[in-house]
Motif scaffolding. Structure first.
Motif, PDB file in Angstrom:
ATOM      1  N   ALA A  81       0.874  -1.211  -0.063  1.00 41.24           N
ATOM      2  CA  ALA A  81      -0.103  -0.061  -0.044  1.00 41.24           C
ATOM      3  C   ALA A  81       0.961   1.384  -0.294  1.00 41.24           C
ATOM      4  O   ALA A  81       0.492   2.256  -0.840  1.00 41.24           O
ATOM      5  N   ILE A  82       1.961   1.075   0.656  1.00 39.92           N
ATOM      6  CA  ILE A  82       2.696   2.449   0.741  1.00 39.92           C
ATOM      7  C   ILE A  82       3.497   2.544  -0.332  1.00 39.92           C
ATOM      8  O   ILE A  82       3.656   3.800  -0.982  1.00 39.92           O
ATOM      9  N   ARG A  83       3.927   1.601  -1.139  1.00 39.04           N
ATOM     10  CA  ARG A  83       4.705   1.881  -2.383  1.00 39.04           C
ATOM     11  C   ARG A  83       3.776   2.035  -3.407  1.00 39.04           C
ATOM     12  O   ARG A  83       4.185   3.102  -4.419  1.00 39.04           O
ATOM     13  N   TYR A  84       2.515   1.784  -3.376  1.00 38.87           N
ATOM     14  CA  TYR A  84       1.206   2.142  -4.347  1.00 38.87           C
ATOM     15  C   TYR A  84       1.120   3.358  -4.359  1.00 38.87           C
ATOM     16  O   TYR A  84       1.147   4.518  -5.041  1.00 38.87           O
ATOM     17  N   MET A  85       1.002   4.289  -2.832  1.00 31.92           N
ATOM     18  CA  MET A  85       0.898   5.602  -2.831  1.00 31.92           C
ATOM     19  C   MET A  85       1.969   6.142  -3.236  1.00 31.92           C
ATOM     20  O   MET A  85       2.076   7.360  -3.997  1.00 31.92           O
ATOM     21  N   HIS A  86       3.213   5.862  -2.755  1.00 35.01           N
ATOM     22  CA  HIS A  86       4.466   6.531  -3.190  1.00 35.01           C
ATOM     23  C   HIS A  86       4.711   6.533  -4.680  1.00 35.01           C
ATOM     24  O   HIS A  86       5.206   7.561  -5.508  1.00 35.01           O
ATOM     25  N   ASP A  87       3.957   5.707  -5.486  1.00 32.99           N
ATOM     26  CA  ASP A  87       4.242   5.685  -6.870  1.00 32.99           C
ATOM     27  C   ASP A  87       3.264   6.691  -7.627  1.00 32.99           C
ATOM     28  O   ASP A  87       3.290   7.225  -8.759  1.00 32.99           O
ATOM     29  N   MET A  88       2.089   7.005  -7.059  1.00 32.10           N
ATOM     30  CA  MET A  88       1.223   8.109  -7.302  1.00 32.10           C
ATOM     31  C   MET A  88       1.707   9.311  -6.996  1.00 32.10           C
ATOM     32  O   MET A  88       0.745  10.341  -7.686  1.00 32.10           O
ATOM     33  N   ILE A  89       2.540   9.738  -6.099  1.00 30.85           N
ATOM     34  CA  ILE A  89       2.976  10.877  -5.796  1.00 30.85           C
ATOM     35  C   ILE A  89       3.867  11.531  -6.894  1.00 30.85           C
ATOM     36  O   ILE A  89       4.973  11.055  -7.270  1.00 30.85           O
ATOM     37  N   LYS A 192      -3.720  -5.086 -11.175  1.00 33.53           N
ATOM     38  CA  LYS A 192      -4.133  -5.282  -9.779  1.00 33.53           C
ATOM     39  C   LYS A 192      -3.404  -4.261  -8.879  1.00 33.53           C
ATOM     40  O   LYS A 192      -4.211  -3.678  -8.114  1.00 33.53           O
ATOM     41  N   ASN A 193      -2.271  -4.165  -8.877  1.00 35.64           N
ATOM     42  CA  ASN A 193      -1.409  -3.155  -7.976  1.00 35.64           C
ATOM     43  C   ASN A 193      -1.283  -1.646  -8.632  1.00 35.64           C
ATOM     44  O   ASN A 193      -0.487  -0.921  -7.828  1.00 35.64           O
ATOM     45  N   GLY A 194      -1.815  -1.721  -9.579  1.00 36.30           N
ATOM     46  CA  GLY A 194      -1.814  -0.245 -10.268  1.00 36.30           C
ATOM     47  C   GLY A 194      -0.309   0.162 -11.025  1.00 36.30           C
ATOM     48  O   GLY A 194      -0.218   1.355 -11.315  1.00 36.30           O
ATOM     49  N   LYS A 195       0.508  -0.971 -10.716  1.00 40.03           N
ATOM     50  CA  LYS A 195       1.960  -0.551 -11.404  1.00 40.03           C
ATOM     51  C   LYS A 195       1.985  -1.129 -13.134  1.00 40.03           C
ATOM     52  O   LYS A 195       1.606  -2.210 -13.185  1.00 40.03           O
ATOM     53  N   TRP A 196       2.160  -0.307 -13.768  1.00 37.21           N
ATOM     54  CA  TRP A 196       2.461  -0.635 -15.055  1.00 37.21           C
ATOM     55  C   TRP A 196       3.666  -1.568 -14.911  1.00 37.21           C
ATOM     56  O   TRP A 196       4.499  -1.851 -14.597  1.00 37.21           O
ATOM     57  N   ARG A 197       3.440  -2.407 -16.290  1.00 35.61           N
ATOM     58  CA  ARG A 197       4.749  -3.485 -16.564  1.00 35.61           C
ATOM     59  C   ARG A 197       4.486  -3.944 -17.969  1.00 35.61           C
ATOM     60  O   ARG A 197       3.463  -3.514 -18.578  1.00 35.61           O
TER      61      ARG A 197
END
Length: 317
Positions: A81-89, A192-197
């Motif tokens: 969750a923290i890394r997901y938030m960080h990626d959106m900042i 699922k985790n919002g991260k591009w790949r």
């Protein structure tokens, strides 16, 4: 006088207010985890801007939670969750380390989660028989023909490219055009985790994409009908598989998918198991070790941890 929200809590809330990635449930869980984290670093570090977030803040939070006896599985979810938030900042000043880097640099130990719950992969016969069935239904003009055509193509994308059902359903024309040009498919915020790949474009995937975009207007998606929501399209293709899969299960398949006395049913997620198992084998045939192969494949299926591949291998060596 009641203390108002801290600046970093307000910033965190803005991130989740504007993101549309993941389901409502996942976003709610992530936001709940981040609220706990933000409350901790606000009190301990008096941080004013989340762009300044760095490893020392994460490490302090993990150590605090471990002192409270929080399980490693929960901590891993918090870190996600923290890394997901960080990626959106926007314009962050520091990169956050992954779990292995945290272990190497700060001696942070998160016990491995015993997540292997049996093999969910389809047998080749099950896959081929299901493919033949949906082709036959799709070729007719009866009820369910259009959904059968969707299932035919989505199962191919799941098995040969490791896409989740939502990732396949949400596929857009622009993503397809880029993949056909480059040979690499870009999974975007539908992940699922919002991260591009990036995923290698398979031969079957190329065929599906070429056929699907022939008459598809720009801006449209391959499997979503006009006026249909993504979740409704996902539900439609999942229901079709659930209603038609039983006749195609084999004795061999049921036995291979047995876990604690219950056999896992045929699912789209099971085809990701097929993809991982095939890809790990392919990389090992090139001379890579299992660990090296897992490091390659884990990125293709949208995970950060190599040990997650053991789940998809279903106990296979």
């Amino acid at each position: 006088m009641t203390k108002g929200k801290s600046p970093i809590m307000t910033q965190m809330e803005k991130v989740y207010r504007h993101t549309r990635a993941n389901s409502f449930g996942t976003r709610a869980r992530y936001e709940s985890s981040c609220r706990n984290f933000i409350g901790f670093i606000d009190e301990k570090f008096k941080m004013k801007n989340l762009r300044n977030l760095q490893d020392k803040h994460v490490v302090a939070y993990i150590q605090h939670r471990q002192s409270e006896g929080i399980a490693s599985k929960t901590l891993k979810n918090d870190l996600g969750a923290i890394r997901y938030m960080h990626d959106m900042i926007p314009n962050v000043k520091h990169e956050l380390s992954d779990n292995k880097e945290l272990k190497d640099a700060f001696s942070i130990v998160l016990d491995k989660t015993p997540a292997v719950k049996g093999n969910r992969a389809w047998t080749e016969r099950e896959y081929n028989d299901m493919q033949q069935f949906v082709r036959n239904v799709a070729a007719g003009d009866g009820r369910g023909a259009e959904t059968a055509a969707d299932v035919r193509d989505i199962t191919q994308l799941a098995k040969t490219m490791g896409l989740r059902v939502t990732e396949a359903v949400a596929m857009s024309r622009s993503q397809v055009e880029q993949a056909l040009r480059t040979g690499v498919y870009q999974v975007k915020s539908e992940a699922k985790n919002g991260k591009w790949r990036q995923v290698p474009l398979s031969t079957q995937g190329r065929q599906v994409m070429n056929n699907r975009i022939l008459d598809l207007p720009r801006g449209d998606r391959l499997f979503i009908r006009p006026g249909e929501k993504t979740h409704a399209a996902v539900n439609r293709v999942e229901k079709f598989l659930q209603n038609n899969r039983l006749p195609f299960e084999t004795v061999e398949g049921r036995e291979s998918r047995m876990y604690q006395g219950v056999s896992n049913a045929l699912t789209y997620h099971g085809l990701r198991y097929n993809y991982v198992q095939d890809r790990v084998r392919q990389e090992m045939e090139k001379g890579y070790s299992k660990l090296q192969a897992a490091a390659i494949v884990t990125k293709e299926v949208g995970h950060e941890r190599v040990d997650v591949i053991d789940v998809y291998l279903g106990g296979k060596s």
